[in-house]
Design a protein around this motif. Sequence first.
Motif, PDB file in Angstrom:
ATOM      1  N   GLY A   1     -11.870 -13.517  56.180  1.00 24.38           N
ATOM      2  CA  GLY A   1     -13.103 -13.001  56.752  1.00 24.38           C
ATOM      3  C   GLY A   1     -12.763 -11.928  57.771  1.00 24.38           C
TER       4      GLY A   1
ATOM      5  N   SER B   1     -13.763  -8.619  60.565  1.00 26.28           N
ATOM      6  CA  SER B   1     -14.739  -7.956  61.423  1.00 26.28           C
ATOM      7  C   SER B   1     -14.759  -6.464  61.146  1.00 26.28           C
TER       8      SER B   1
ATOM      9  N   SER C   1     -17.239  -1.497  58.831  1.00 25.20           N
ATOM     10  CA  SER C   1     -17.653  -2.895  58.847  1.00 25.20           C
ATOM     11  C   SER C   1     -18.722  -3.146  57.791  1.00 25.20           C
ATOM     12  N   SER C   2     -19.308  -2.072  57.279  1.00 20.42           N
ATOM     13  CA  SER C   2     -20.288  -2.202  56.195  1.00 20.42           C
ATOM     14  C   SER C   2     -20.539  -0.826  55.606  1.00 20.42           C
TER      15      SER C   2
ATOM     16  N   ILE D   1     -17.240  -0.090  51.513  1.00 20.81           N
ATOM     17  CA  ILE D   1     -16.838  -1.489  51.637  1.00 20.81           C
ATOM     18  C   ILE D   1     -17.965  -2.380  51.138  1.00 20.81           C
ATOM     19  N   ASN D   2     -17.572  -3.449  50.418  1.00 16.07           N
ATOM     20  CA  ASN D   2     -18.507  -4.472  49.968  1.00 16.07           C
ATOM     21  C   ASN D   2     -18.034  -5.785  50.578  1.00 16.07           C
ATOM     22  N   ILE D   3     -18.738  -6.209  51.625  1.00 17.91           N
ATOM     23  CA  ILE D   3     -18.307  -7.396  52.371  1.00 17.91           C
ATOM     24  C   ILE D   3     -18.377  -8.649  51.510  1.00 17.91           C
ATOM     25  N   GLN D   4     -19.413  -8.750  50.692  1.00 18.30           N
ATOM     26  CA  GLN D   4     -19.562  -9.950  49.851  1.00 18.30           C
ATOM     27  C   GLN D   4     -18.416 -10.076  48.862  1.00 18.30           C
TER      28      GLN D   4
ATOM     29  N   LYS E   1     -15.507  -8.596  49.248  1.00 19.23           N
ATOM     30  CA  LYS E   1     -14.229  -8.435  49.964  1.00 19.23           C
ATOM     31  C   LYS E   1     -13.403  -7.325  49.319  1.00 19.23           C
TER      32      LYS E   1
ATOM     33  N   SER F   1     -12.825  -2.848  49.285  1.00 19.49           N
ATOM     34  CA  SER F   1     -13.097  -1.512  49.813  1.00 19.49           C
ATOM     35  C   SER F   1     -12.414  -0.481  48.927  1.00 19.49           C
TER      36      SER F   1
ATOM     37  N   ARG G   1     -11.611 -11.733  61.524  1.00 13.56           N
ATOM     38  CA  ARG G   1     -12.698 -11.983  62.483  1.00 13.56           C
ATOM     39  C   ARG G   1     -12.504 -13.263  63.277  1.00 13.56           C
TER      40      ARG G   1
END
Lengths: 117, 110
Positions: free
Chosen positions: B28, B30, B50-51, B63-66, B68, B70, B92
């Motif tokens: 995870g 940040s 970060s997004s 970036i695609n946080i869901q 994971k 980039s 994070r």
Amino acid sequence: GAVVSQHPSRVICKSGTSVKIECRSLDFQATTMFWYRQFPKQSLMLMATSNEGSKATYEQGVEKDKFLINHASLTLSTLTVTSAHPEDSSFYICSARERGGGEDTQYFGPGTRLTVL
Amino acid sequence: KNEVEQSPQNLTAQEGEFITINCSYSVGISALHWLQQHPGGGIVSLFMLSSGKKKHGRLIATINIQEKHSSLHITASHPRDSAVYICAVRNRYTGNQFYFGTGTSLTVIP
């Protein structure tokens, strides 16, 4: 943008001597500085985290008596490689976190290439 | 297993080509950084994400946080883009800890 400098950029020393590397934040105050080393064709490896006015926190496997870190001011941290050995030859990079900056306001120095003969 | 995986490890392109470098991570985070390291060794921070998406000149980072994941894109590549591109993520849960990918070595041929 913010600038971090390192000095020297290259150093060659004899085995058994000590070498000091400086990391300076030129236009901002850095409460935290980080020291990394990088072997050829490998990723950066965090050695230690240095906070101004307190002792550095070393990563597992890094000898604190061999790699002395001093964060004397908000703009300067030094790494001293004591009793250098050929296997200490590496590329040493610092980064600095800006005071008051967010968690991710970090800037990297250009690195110091150490060669121990 | 490395917490950050990059692909490809090496990439050769003709000048003018569109280039994509991928980064996947397992922790995870940040924030995620894209760094550029030239042959002399010095590192330059290209992006901090970060997004979403950021653009700077010919460089685009997403970036695609869901998922994971980039990507770093270079449009109209040029020989001066030749360098090693490194993906780095900040865990994070551990604050200071950066995890670095092993880098993608890009060579752009005139």
